[in-house]
Scaffold this motif. Sequence first.
Motif, mmCIF file in Angstrom:
data_model
loop_
_atom_site.group_PDB
_atom_site.id
_atom_site.type_symbol
_atom_site.label_atom_id
_atom_site.label_comp_id
_atom_site.label_asym_id
_atom_site.label_seq_id
_atom_site.Cartn_x
_atom_site.Cartn_y
_atom_site.Cartn_z
ATOM 1 N N ASP A 92 0.865 -1.182 0.000
ATOM 2 C CA ASP A 92 0.000 0.000 0.000
ATOM 3 C C ASP A 92 0.900 1.230 0.000
ATOM 4 N N TYR A 93 0.542 2.202 -0.824
ATOM 5 C CA TYR A 93 1.408 3.366 -1.035
ATOM 6 C C TYR A 93 0.542 4.519 -1.520
ATOM 7 N N ALA A 94 1.111 5.713 -1.558
ATOM 8 C CA ALA A 94 0.373 6.881 -2.043
ATOM 9 C C ALA A 94 0.162 6.773 -3.548
ATOM 10 N N GLY A 95 -1.057 7.078 -3.990
ATOM 11 C CA GLY A 95 -1.402 6.884 -5.387
ATOM 12 C C GLY A 95 -0.577 7.700 -6.358
ATOM 13 N N ARG A 96 0.018 8.793 -5.908
ATOM 14 C CA ARG A 96 0.764 9.628 -6.854
ATOM 15 C C ARG A 96 1.974 8.904 -7.429
ATOM 16 N N TYR A 97 2.466 7.875 -6.712
ATOM 17 C CA TYR A 97 3.651 7.161 -7.199
ATOM 18 C C TYR A 97 3.323 6.250 -8.384
ATOM 19 N N THR A 98 2.037 6.045 -8.634
ATOM 20 C CA THR A 98 1.662 5.245 -9.794
ATOM 21 C C THR A 98 2.238 5.837 -11.074
ATOM 22 N N ALA A 99 2.300 7.151 -11.142
ATOM 23 C CA ALA A 99 2.778 7.823 -12.357
ATOM 24 C C ALA A 99 4.295 7.872 -12.447
ATOM 25 N N ALA A 100 5.013 7.364 -11.440
ATOM 26 C CA ALA A 100 6.477 7.468 -11.426
ATOM 27 C C ALA A 100 7.164 6.182 -11.854
ATOM 28 N N LEU A 101 6.424 5.295 -12.499
ATOM 29 C CA LEU A 101 6.986 4.001 -12.874
ATOM 30 C C LEU A 101 7.682 4.079 -14.231
ATOM 31 N N ASP A 102 8.950 4.426 -14.198
ATOM 32 C CA ASP A 102 9.760 4.394 -15.411
ATOM 33 C C ASP A 102 11.216 4.189 -14.988
ATOM 34 N N PRO A 103 12.052 3.681 -15.876
ATOM 35 C CA PRO A 103 13.439 3.350 -15.510
ATOM 36 C C PRO A 103 14.221 4.528 -14.956
ATOM 37 N N GLY B 279 14.326 10.800 5.241
ATOM 38 C CA GLY B 279 14.352 11.859 4.232
ATOM 39 C C GLY B 279 14.256 11.362 2.805
ATOM 40 N N VAL B 280 14.275 10.047 2.622
ATOM 41 C CA VAL B 280 14.225 9.509 1.246
ATOM 42 C C VAL B 280 13.087 8.496 1.101
ATOM 43 N N MET B 281 12.028 8.657 1.896
ATOM 44 C CA MET B 281 10.941 7.694 1.816
ATOM 45 C C MET B 281 10.278 7.687 0.439
ATOM 46 N N ASP B 282 10.238 8.851 -0.203
ATOM 47 C CA ASP B 282 9.668 8.860 -1.550
ATOM 48 C C ASP B 282 10.479 7.974 -2.491
ATOM 49 N N ALA B 283 11.812 7.977 -2.327
ATOM 50 C CA ALA B 283 12.665 7.127 -3.161
ATOM 51 C C ALA B 283 12.473 5.651 -2.816
ATOM 52 N N VAL B 284 12.289 5.341 -1.524
ATOM 53 C CA VAL B 284 12.052 3.952 -1.115
ATOM 54 C C VAL B 284 10.774 3.426 -1.761
ATOM 55 N N VAL B 285 9.712 4.252 -1.736
ATOM 56 C CA VAL B 285 8.439 3.828 -2.317
ATOM 57 C C VAL B 285 8.587 3.609 -3.821
ATOM 58 N N GLU B 286 9.230 4.533 -4.518
ATOM 59 C CA GLU B 286 9.384 4.416 -5.967
ATOM 60 C C GLU B 286 10.195 3.179 -6.341
ATOM 61 N N ALA B 287 11.323 2.967 -5.637
ATOM 62 C CA ALA B 287 12.181 1.819 -5.946
ATOM 63 C C ALA B 287 11.481 0.510 -5.630
ATOM 64 N N CYS B 288 10.769 0.462 -4.506
ATOM 65 C CA CYS B 288 10.056 -0.760 -4.105
ATOM 66 C C CYS B 288 8.953 -1.094 -5.102
ATOM 67 N N LEU B 289 8.159 -0.100 -5.477
ATOM 68 C CA LEU B 289 7.035 -0.345 -6.371
ATOM 69 C C LEU B 289 7.515 -0.826 -7.744
ATOM 70 N N TYR B 290 8.584 -0.212 -8.257
ATOM 71 C CA TYR B 290 9.107 -0.626 -9.559
ATOM 72 C C TYR B 290 9.608 -2.070 -9.503
ATOM 73 N N ARG B 291 10.331 -2.399 -8.434
ATOM 74 C CA ARG B 291 10.850 -3.757 -8.312
ATOM 75 C C ARG B 291 9.724 -4.767 -8.175
ATOM 76 N N ARG B 292 8.665 -4.396 -7.469
ATOM 77 C CA ARG B 292 7.518 -5.294 -7.356
ATOM 78 C C ARG B 292 6.885 -5.542 -8.717
ATOM 79 N N MET B 293 6.808 -4.508 -9.521
ATOM 80 C CA MET B 293 6.254 -4.666 -10.868
ATOM 81 C C MET B 293 7.123 -5.598 -11.708
ATOM 82 N N GLU B 294 8.426 -5.529 -11.536
ATOM 83 C CA GLU B 294 9.333 -6.378 -12.296
ATOM 84 C C GLU B 294 9.177 -7.856 -11.944
ATOM 85 N N THR B 295 8.931 -8.147 -10.687
ATOM 86 C CA THR B 295 8.941 -9.540 -10.231
ATOM 87 C C THR B 295 7.549 -10.153 -10.095
#
Length: 462
Positions: A259-270, A314-330
């Motif tokens: 579960d994560y903030a919906g705005r990160y849905t749009a940040a899924l790119d390499p 201070g980098v939770m936004d980066a943790v969410v983005e990296a986690c979500l992308y990796r989840r999509m990959e696997t």
Amino acid sequence: MRVRYRDRVVREGAIAAVGLALSVALFLVAPPALAGPLPPFVSYSLGFFLGLLIPASCGLLIEERSRRGGEIVLALLAPIAAAYLAGSPAAAAVAAGLLAGATATALSFFQNRFDTLADAVRLATKLFLVTLGVSILLLASWDRALLTAGGIATLVALGLLVGWSVRGAGAPEIVVLGPAGSGKTLLFLALYSLFVREFAGRRQEVILGPDEEEMRVEDLLSGLEGGRLPKPTGENDLAFYLLSGKKYGFVPIEAGVVDYAGRYTAALDPAHRAAAVARVAAETGVDEESVRARVGSFRYLKRLNEEHSGAIGGVMDAVVEACLYRRMETAGKILFLIDGDQIVNFHARGREELTHLFGYYSRLMDLFGGDRVYGFVVTKTDRITNIKDIEDTSEEAARIEREIYESLLGVSTFHEIHNRALSVPVSFFAVSVDAMLEPGEGRDALRQIYPWRVGEVVRFGF
């Protein structure tokens, strides 16, 4: 409902027929391929691979994403197996292969990992075809060189067909993806409630961010009982819920939902992922490759929370983005959410928003590939039509789902997804977390989870 299921079955049947025709053609152009006498090593190898591939290919039929490959391998094996067994088969080698294939299939079934079974079938089939090629060359009659060359060419064609068609669903993980306000948290609570009932389920959770207590399952559910809807997930919050249970009462299953903030849905790119991984690595003092490979796992996030909770603040936004992308990959299964409110407001701004959303979802299907299964879930169906007195397993419920799907086909970017369903398994669901609500009734009336057709999503995911 499954999208374009019949069309895909017909297409896959035609491809399997091509495999069968190539296999039959092999004996027309290279008749001595299995007639022998074969050297013992070649005969034993052919027998072992045949024995292994028959049960393993049958195992691929269990999982929808791997079914096409299983059908094609069985089609090309049938004539070859008949010719081999009609001669002087190496019975011990066939028996050993059958045992190995049955074992591999059982392990894949119990681990819910048909991607690894597909990899094994693809490799074994190619080795089998190479061995068959050696057989053709050893038994070649040089006055029939053209036919021998035709046999080798046919084997190459079969190898290419197998390499293209044998695929399996990825890891038994689910990603739920949706924009802000689409109902990710409430849908998870409905999935969780059904999971614990249908699969004797349990959960573990790791929550990163300032709202840890408010994101625990018991707090979310008890809040509903008290008339408090879950707050929108904060931009610095990330929750990983690991669900485990038993399918059919004895097959262990395990899946994680983030579960994560919906705005990160749009940040899924390499590019976003690379920058996010670099920031997390710099803050935690770990190399980037390690972060990139492990950031999507429950164990890694738990350790990150325990050992680096201060550093990652201070980098939770980066943790969410990296986690979500990796989840999509696997992930083996990806659920794309469609906000029912946008369908209700279709002739206002809804059509505009849905056109953009479906275009983005289509690009994500391109980015993450076809080796997975996709589901599209319309939430808040109670806002679209009155479902209060409609049994969620009834034909009327299925009709409502079909009507919503057909109405969305008027959006060009959704019709593109409809076209993709010919080659990639796609399912469509219309659900509600509270079937007691009526159109126009405020969400603040929600007090408990009364899921409507959420069970279809559970069966899709697990």
